[in-house]
Design an enzyme around this catalytic site. Structure first.
Site, PDB file in Angstrom:
ATOM      1  N   CYS A  87      -4.811  -5.496   5.160  1.00  0.00           N
ATOM      2  CA  CYS A  87      -5.164  -5.180   3.774  1.00  0.00           C
ATOM      3  C   CYS A  87      -6.609  -5.529   3.456  1.00  0.00           C
ATOM      4  CB  CYS A  87      -4.211  -5.861   2.801  1.00  0.00           C
ATOM      5  SG  CYS A  87      -4.111  -7.668   3.013  1.00  0.00           S
ATOM      6  N   HIS A 161      -2.578 -11.477   0.293  1.00  0.00           N
ATOM      7  CA  HIS A 161      -2.634 -10.033   0.050  1.00  0.00           C
ATOM      8  C   HIS A 161      -3.932  -9.715  -0.671  1.00  0.00           C
ATOM      9  CE1 HIS A 161      -1.303  -5.987  -0.183  1.00  0.00           C
ATOM     10  NE2 HIS A 161      -1.204  -5.962  -1.496  1.00  0.00           N
ATOM     11  N   ASP A 180      -4.003  -0.576  -4.759  1.00  0.00           N
ATOM     12  CA  ASP A 180      -3.277  -1.343  -3.754  1.00  0.00           C
ATOM     13  C   ASP A 180      -2.665  -0.352  -2.773  1.00  0.00           C
ATOM     14  OD1 ASP A 180      -1.622  -2.920  -2.193  1.00  0.00           O
ATOM     15  OD2 ASP A 180      -0.930  -4.151  -3.876  1.00  0.00           O
TER      16      ASP A 180
END
Length: 306
Positions: A87, A161, A180
């Site tokens: 991520c 994250h 996201d």
């Protein structure tokens, strides 16, 4: 003499009729002019209405403004560079597309999706989420599972994250949208911040899911993130030397400031750390984070006491 007086009287009557007709015509003309002036004024005001689509955010709800806004960068989920479980690199490449343009096969950069003025670049933020336990819960994730306690799909616990927030400013107000790339494909992309809190962060579900409530958020300017991130991907190595997930096709990221200082260490952990004395950006508790980017005051108050 009588005939003369009659002729004179008829002439006077005819003259008065002409005067009345002329007055009536002038009155109608004035009324028409007033009507056209009013119509022109209305048209003038209509033409002077806010022409920038993002101004709609100043007078509508976040959801309505999001649906009517065309000022967002032309960025679709399918066009973003994405590798599962990377991520931090996915969002780095997203920021690169927005602020500096994607590098093509010929080595030349394309046009950035956002203007390059400092004011506009400050609108884009990168957010790291983690805590001391390295266990932060999210819902509606691509590769998540059903959370039996909450009944919500896409439940995952990450050690950390990363996502991005873009502030969309109107003439009197501003709102935020979240990028996201790990949310499931049924979720809106990008997503209004309020909906992201409600559907992905879900602060009300933390206790039900037996999760700690100490999620912390490091908020970083996108320009600083592009310049400072250095990841050698060593955090993805297993004991046997294999990677726990397939590596991205793109080369490993070393921000310009790292190359200039000839430092080849893995500085990713400086971003993951929620120690305010380490790394760049500002570390916020969850309530502070929500208050910073929420626009809906009523929902903000509800989540603030959740």
């Amino acid at each position: 003499m009588a005939a003369g007086r009659c002729s004179s009287s008829a002439t006077g009557l005819s003259s008065r009729m002409r005067i009345r007709r002329l007055s009536l015509k002038r009155l109608l003309a004035a009324g028409l002019a007033l009507h056209l002036h009013a119509k022109g004024l209305w048209l003038s005001l209509w033409k002077r209405r806010p022409v920038h689509p993002h101004d709609a955010w100043a007078c509508t709800s976040p959801r309505e403004a999001f649906r009517s806004c065309h000022a967002l960068p032309p960025c679709q989920r399918a066009s973003c560079r994405y590798t599962r479980q990377y991520c931090e690199e996915n969002i780095w490449h997203l920021c690169e597309d927005f602020l500096r343009g994607r590098t093509g096969r010929n080595g030349r950069r394309g046009k950035p999706l956002l203007p390059r003025s400092r004011t506009d670049s400050d609108r884009l933020k990168v957010v790291f989420v983690s805590n001391d336990d390295k266990s932060v819960p999210f819902w509606n994730m691509r590769f998540g599972r059903l959370c039996n306690r909450t009944g919500v799909q896409g439940f995952l616990r990450w050690d950390y994250h990363v996502f991005a927030i873009l502030e969309v400013r109107g003439s009197r107000n501003r709102t935020c949208v979240v990028y996201d790339l790990d949310t499931n494909n049924e979720m809106q992309f990008p997503m209004p911040f309020e909906d992201y809190v409600e559907n992905v962060l879900r602060p009300r579900c933390l206790e039900l899911a037996d999760c700690p409530r100490d999620r912390l958020f490091r908020v970083i300017q996108a320009d600083d993130y592009l310049d400072c991130l250095c990841s050698d991907r060593s955090h993805m190595l297993l004991e046997d030397g294999c990677y726990r997930a397939i590596q991205p096709k793109e080369p490993r990221i070393m921000g310009p400031r790292i190359r200039m200082g000839n430092r080849l260490t893995n500085l990713l952990q400086d971003f993951v750390s929620m120690d305010a004395e380490v790394g760049v950006g500002q570390v916020l508790e969850e309530k502070e984070f929500v208050q910073r980017f929420f626009r809906d005051d009523q929902r903000q108050a509800e989540y603030g006491h959740a």
